[in-house]
Design a protein around this motif. Structure first.
Motif, PDB file in Angstrom:
ATOM      1  N   ASN A  11      59.642  39.275  -4.850  1.00 33.18           N
ATOM      2  CA  ASN A  11      58.538  39.526  -3.934  1.00 33.18           C
ATOM      3  C   ASN A  11      58.838  38.947  -2.561  1.00 33.18           C
ATOM      4  N   ALA A  12      58.272  39.569  -1.548  1.00 35.68           N
ATOM      5  CA  ALA A  12      58.413  39.083  -0.168  1.00 35.68           C
ATOM      6  C   ALA A  12      57.058  38.629   0.354  1.00 35.68           C
ATOM      7  N   HIS A  13      57.085  37.625   1.227  1.00 33.09           N
ATOM      8  CA  HIS A  13      55.839  37.114   1.810  1.00 33.09           C
ATOM      9  C   HIS A  13      56.132  36.300   3.063  1.00 33.09           C
ATOM     10  N   ILE A  14      55.077  35.929   3.739  1.00 43.09           N
ATOM     11  CA  ILE A  14      55.071  34.892   4.776  1.00 43.09           C
ATOM     12  C   ILE A  14      53.960  33.938   4.373  1.00 43.09           C
ATOM     13  N   VAL A  15      54.223  32.646   4.447  1.00 41.55           N
ATOM     14  CA  VAL A  15      53.198  31.646   4.114  1.00 41.55           C
ATOM     15  C   VAL A  15      52.736  31.014   5.428  1.00 41.55           C
ATOM     16  N   ILE A  59      48.558  42.702 -18.980  1.00 44.04           N
ATOM     17  CA  ILE A  59      49.052  41.472 -18.345  1.00 44.04           C
ATOM     18  C   ILE A  59      50.375  41.735 -17.645  1.00 44.04           C
ATOM     19  N   ARG A  60      51.310  42.367 -18.338  1.00 45.17           N
ATOM     20  CA  ARG A  60      52.596  42.669 -17.716  1.00 45.17           C
ATOM     21  C   ARG A  60      52.418  43.628 -16.535  1.00 45.17           C
ATOM     22  N   SER A  61      51.557  44.632 -16.684  1.00 42.00           N
ATOM     23  CA  SER A  61      51.343  45.583 -15.585  1.00 42.00           C
ATOM     24  C   SER A  61      50.881  44.875 -14.319  1.00 42.00           C
ATOM     25  N   LEU A  62      49.945  43.940 -14.450  1.00 45.64           N
ATOM     26  CA  LEU A  62      49.427  43.240 -13.278  1.00 45.64           C
ATOM     27  C   LEU A  62      50.484  42.349 -12.635  1.00 45.64           C
ATOM     28  N   ILE A  63      51.222  41.603 -13.445  1.00 48.73           N
ATOM     29  CA  ILE A  63      52.251  40.731 -12.873  1.00 48.73           C
ATOM     30  C   ILE A  63      53.376  41.557 -12.271  1.00 48.73           C
ATOM     31  N   ASP A  64      53.761  42.648 -12.948  1.00 50.40           N
ATOM     32  CA  ASP A  64      54.824  43.511 -12.441  1.00 50.40           C
ATOM     33  C   ASP A  64      54.425  44.208 -11.139  1.00 50.40           C
ATOM     34  N   SER A  65      53.138  44.276 -10.846  1.00 50.55           N
ATOM     35  CA  SER A  65      52.677  44.860  -9.584  1.00 50.55           C
ATOM     36  C   SER A  65      53.306  44.170  -8.387  1.00 50.55           C
ATOM     37  N   HIS A  68      59.170  43.801  -6.265  1.00 50.22           N
ATOM     38  CA  HIS A  68      59.637  44.625  -5.153  1.00 50.22           C
ATOM     39  C   HIS A  68      58.470  45.062  -4.276  1.00 50.22           C
ATOM     40  N   ALA A  69      57.598  44.107  -4.012  1.00 52.72           N
ATOM     41  CA  ALA A  69      56.429  44.348  -3.169  1.00 52.72           C
ATOM     42  C   ALA A  69      56.344  43.240  -2.126  1.00 52.72           C
ATOM     43  N   VAL A  70      55.517  43.463  -1.141  1.00 52.70           N
ATOM     44  CA  VAL A  70      55.197  42.419  -0.178  1.00 52.70           C
ATOM     45  C   VAL A  70      53.751  42.002  -0.440  1.00 52.70           C
ATOM     46  N   ALA A  71      53.533  40.702  -0.535  1.00 51.27           N
ATOM     47  CA  ALA A  71      52.188  40.156  -0.731  1.00 51.27           C
ATOM     48  C   ALA A  71      51.775  39.490   0.574  1.00 51.27           C
ATOM     49  N   PHE A  72      50.544  39.752   0.990  1.00 51.39           N
ATOM     50  CA  PHE A  72      50.095  39.166   2.251  1.00 51.39           C
ATOM     51  C   PHE A  72      48.650  38.709   2.163  1.00 51.39           C
ATOM     52  N   TRP A  73      48.329  37.745   3.012  1.00 48.97           N
ATOM     53  CA  TRP A  73      46.985  37.207   3.140  1.00 48.97           C
ATOM     54  C   TRP A  73      46.190  38.206   3.964  1.00 48.97           C
ATOM     55  N   ASP A  74      45.083  38.675   3.455  1.00 49.68           N
ATOM     56  CA  ASP A  74      44.337  39.740   4.138  1.00 49.68           C
ATOM     57  C   ASP A  74      43.729  39.305   5.472  1.00 49.68           C
ATOM     58  N   ARG A  85      51.843  47.594   5.382  1.00 49.61           N
ATOM     59  CA  ARG A  85      51.321  48.805   4.735  1.00 49.61           C
ATOM     60  C   ARG A  85      52.133  50.049   5.120  1.00 49.61           C
ATOM     61  N   LYS A  86      52.620  50.064   6.349  1.00 46.83           N
ATOM     62  CA  LYS A  86      53.366  51.233   6.834  1.00 46.83           C
ATOM     63  C   LYS A  86      54.775  51.294   6.268  1.00 46.83           C
ATOM     64  N   PHE A  87      55.451  50.157   6.202  1.00 49.38           N
ATOM     65  CA  PHE A  87      56.864  50.159   5.858  1.00 49.38           C
ATOM     66  C   PHE A  87      57.171  49.762   4.420  1.00 49.38           C
ATOM     67  N   SER A  88      56.145  49.477   3.632  1.00 53.32           N
ATOM     68  CA  SER A  88      56.348  49.178   2.214  1.00 53.32           C
ATOM     69  C   SER A  88      55.340  49.981   1.392  1.00 53.32           C
ATOM     70  N   ALA A  89      55.858  50.758   0.454  1.00 52.08           N
ATOM     71  CA  ALA A  89      54.967  51.505  -0.437  1.00 52.08           C
ATOM     72  C   ALA A  89      54.290  50.573  -1.433  1.00 52.08           C
ATOM     73  N   ARG A  90      54.955  49.453  -1.735  1.00 48.27           N
ATOM     74  CA  ARG A  90      54.423  48.502  -2.715  1.00 48.27           C
ATOM     75  C   ARG A  90      53.971  47.246  -1.974  1.00 48.27           C
ATOM     76  N   TRP A  91      52.657  47.038  -1.936  1.00 46.18           N
ATOM     77  CA  TRP A  91      52.096  45.841  -1.307  1.00 46.18           C
ATOM     78  C   TRP A  91      50.832  45.434  -2.037  1.00 46.18           C
ATOM     79  N   ILE A  92      50.492  44.144  -1.878  1.00 47.71           N
ATOM     80  CA  ILE A  92      49.265  43.594  -2.445  1.00 47.71           C
ATOM     81  C   ILE A  92      48.606  42.745  -1.370  1.00 47.71           C
TER      82      ILE A  92
END
Length: 197
Positions: A11-15, A59-65, A68-74, A85-92
């Motif tokens: 996973n990718a992020h910025i803290v 459980i696995r489906s949620l964690i696997d979400s 290869h995604a980017v997670a960000f603070w809304d 959102r524009k450059f990654s199809a997989r984000w949370i």
């Protein structure tokens, strides 16, 4: 008795607001390991706390979400959020910072919700989530316990503010998974024909 199931994802992020300049100013990734620890004081008909195979569903489906995604603070910079959102199809989108500490709280809340809405069907008794450990690196992890979820000093964690991208939801075996959990709709573990009595 405790049992532990290990999950992995990239996973990718910025803290934001953290002490490390690299972490707070540059998008970067980690190879995460998530340990889900369940406890019970009785065993099911298979003489297990909870069949590990059952953890390969929601459980696995949620964690696997998060893989290869980017997670960000809304609440991050709108330009950054739009770019994710524009450059990654997989984000949370999360209502908290995607730190290891908050990831452990998020996964605790998700797994706990799944278990709370699951009807047991093989003699499972008093199965509950003990804790969740999120390893961000080989040397650092965060562990969340039940009391950490409701602790106001750790920040609010409203599940309804978690948003999974269209691509993430499309890859779930049940594309309605998240809405089902938010709505409180129950699911049932499979019935088991007892071979030994």
């Amino acid at each position: 008795m405790l049992i532990r199931k290990l999950f992995r994802f990239e996973n990718a992020h910025i803290v934001r607001n953290c002490s490390s300049d690299r972490c707070r100013r540059s998008i970067h990734g980690h190879s995460y390991q998530v340990e889900v620890l369940l406890e019970a004081h009785a065993l099911d008909h298979g003489q297990m706390v909870y069949d590990f195979g059952l953890m390969k569903g929601d459980i696995r489906s949620l964690i696997d979400s998060f893989d290869h995604a980017v997670a960000f603070w809304d609440r991050d910079d709108p330009e950054y959020l739009d770019a994710c959102r524009k450059f990654s199809a997989r984000w949370i989108a999360l209502p908290v910072s995607p730190s290891a500490e908050q990831f452990s709280r998020v996964f605790f809340a998700l797994v706990d919700r799944v278990l709370a809405l699951t009807d047991m069907a093989n003699g499972e008794q008093d199965v509950r989530l003990h804790s969740v450990i999120v390893h961000e690196t080989a040397t650092g992890y965060a562990q969340c316990f039940r009391e950490d979820i409701e602790n106001p000093r750790m920040g609010e964690l409203p599940l309804e503010r978690i948003v999974f991208s269209d691509q993430v939801r499309a890859e779930w075996p049940d594309p309605d998974l998240w809405q089902r959990l938010l709505d409180g709709r129950r699911s049932r573990n499979p019935e088991v024909e007892l071979q030994v009595r």
